[in-house]
Structures are given as C-alpha cells and as structure tokens.
Enzyme design. Structure first.
Site, PDB file in Angstrom:
ATOM      1  N   GLU A 161      -9.515 -12.411  -9.658  1.00  0.00           N
ATOM      2  CA  GLU A 161      -8.108 -12.225  -9.994  1.00  0.00           C
ATOM      3  C   GLU A 161      -7.289 -12.661  -8.789  1.00  0.00           C
ATOM      4  O   GLU A 161      -7.699 -12.456  -7.645  1.00  0.00           O
ATOM      5  CB  GLU A 161      -7.784 -10.755 -10.304  1.00  0.00           C
ATOM      6  CG  GLU A 161      -8.361 -10.239 -11.595  1.00  0.00           C
ATOM      7  CD  GLU A 161      -9.752  -9.654 -11.444  1.00  0.00           C
ATOM      8  OE1 GLU A 161     -10.405  -9.409 -12.464  1.00  0.00           O
ATOM      9  OE2 GLU A 161     -10.210  -9.436 -10.293  1.00  0.00           O
ATOM     10  N   TYR A 169      -8.538 -22.275  -4.984  1.00  0.00           N
ATOM     11  CA  TYR A 169      -9.495 -22.045  -6.072  1.00  0.00           C
ATOM     12  C   TYR A 169      -9.565 -23.242  -7.014  1.00  0.00           C
ATOM     13  O   TYR A 169     -10.653 -23.617  -7.473  1.00  0.00           O
ATOM     14  CB  TYR A 169      -9.142 -20.769  -6.834  1.00  0.00           C
ATOM     15  CG  TYR A 169      -9.196 -19.524  -5.980  1.00  0.00           C
ATOM     16  CD1 TYR A 169     -10.270 -19.258  -5.144  1.00  0.00           C
ATOM     17  CD2 TYR A 169      -8.144 -18.605  -5.992  1.00  0.00           C
ATOM     18  CE1 TYR A 169     -10.312 -18.125  -4.353  1.00  0.00           C
ATOM     19  CE2 TYR A 169      -8.184 -17.462  -5.201  1.00  0.00           C
ATOM     20  CZ  TYR A 169      -9.268 -17.233  -4.381  1.00  0.00           C
ATOM     21  OH  TYR A 169      -9.303 -16.112  -3.601  1.00  0.00           O
TER      22      TYR A 169
END
Length: 190
Positions: free
Chosen positions: A117, A129
């Site tokens: 998350e 990411y």
C-alpha cells in the site's frame, strides 16, 4: 587543462537485519516516518519467521542504516510493509537497491507476487514502484489514520516466471550504474 575530479566510492551494503540493528531501525523510522513503528514492532519483525527485514549501511557509518525494507511472507505473496531511505541519502538510488533486494528475496523464497500500500500523495514512491513493474490493483479508503488518506494497492505478479530472473539481472545492472553515479558501490552481505 583541468585535472579530473576524483570521486571516492562508498560501499553500500544490503543485509538481513538482526537484533543488533534495533536502535538503528528506530532511528531511521523516526527520521523517515516520525515514529511509525516502535522498538517492540521491529523486534517482532525480527523474530517472526514470516518476516524479511533488510537494511542498507555504508562503509562510512556501518552502525547507521541508510535504508530499510520489510515484507511479510503470506501464503505465496510478499506483502511489502515498509520501505524507507534516510532523507540525507534520498535521490541517490538507494530506494531502488532496497526494493530490488526485497523482490530478489521474495523470488528466492519462492513467492509468486508482491503487493503493498502507498499513499497517492507519495508520488516519488509510486514512481519507484512503477519502475519495477508494480501496477495499481485497487484502493483502500481512509487507510492512513494520521490524515484519513486513501492507500493505493500496488501489485507485481509473476515473480517465479522464468523471465523474472532476467528482469532481476537487468534491474541489478541499472541500479549499480545509478548508484555508481552517486558514488556508491553495491554489495550484498548474508
């Protein structure tokens, strides 16, 4: 003709963390998150058989953590719970090195996918990411209790696919070049 500038290369060492790193973990957490996890929480992570906790140190200050990352092994998934780089070391490639090390460890543990998350406002982390192939899989409403911000759920699959080993090697080459530009030489310790 000017003389070339000599750049001293520092060793960046990525290793599994132990109880001797507890103080450094709490200091890094405080510098990055203002005290997100407590000493007891890090101790539980170190003692859990389902937790992988890695950190980066430099040849300048081996008792100080420049970065850290953790994932929980849940069934066939690496759930990345924390990734941090000390503010004085940010934008030098250390976050890439720590994330790479987490994904490599997940691959070595036989896990199939990785998830995490992240705050939608944390654009730098999201970009990191995405460089590693994570895709948005959903949203958790009001996930962060400090300000009720949502969390994006990011997902990376196929960690055990044959091409993932090639992907890891490509990432490693890219990360080493990036770190080298910032004066770092990456090594892995057991």
């Amino acid at each position: 003709m000017p003389l070339p500038i000599s750049v001293n290369t520092l060793n960046l060492e990525i290793q599994s963390l132990t109880h001797k790193h507890l103080g450094a973990l709490v200091e890094l957490d405080q510098a990055c998150f203002g005290g997100l996890w407590t000493l007891d929480a890090y101790q539980r992570e170190l003692e859990s058989p389902n937790s992988v906790l890695l950190g980066s140190t430099s040849s300048l200050a081996s008792n100080e953590l420049s970065g850290m990352g953790c994932f929980w092994s849940i069934l066939d998934e690496a759930h990345i719970t924390i990734l941090a780089v000390h503010p004085r070391y940010q934008n030098q490639g250390l976050g890439q090195a720590v994330l790479f090390s987490l994904l490599k460890a997940a691959h070595e543990h036989g896990l199939e996918r990785a998830t995490l998350e992240v705050r939608p406002s944390n654009v730098g982390a999201i970009n990191l990411y995405q460089k590693f192939g994570f895709k948005t899989a959903g949203r958790r409403r009001r996930y962060y209790k400090d300000n009720d911000e949502d969390a994006l759920i990011l997902w990376l699959g196929d960690i055990q696919a044959p091409q993932f080993t090639l992907t890891l090697n490509t990432w490693l080459d890219t990360i080493k070049r990036r770190l080298n530009k910032s004066g770092w030489n990456l090594t892995f310790l057991n």
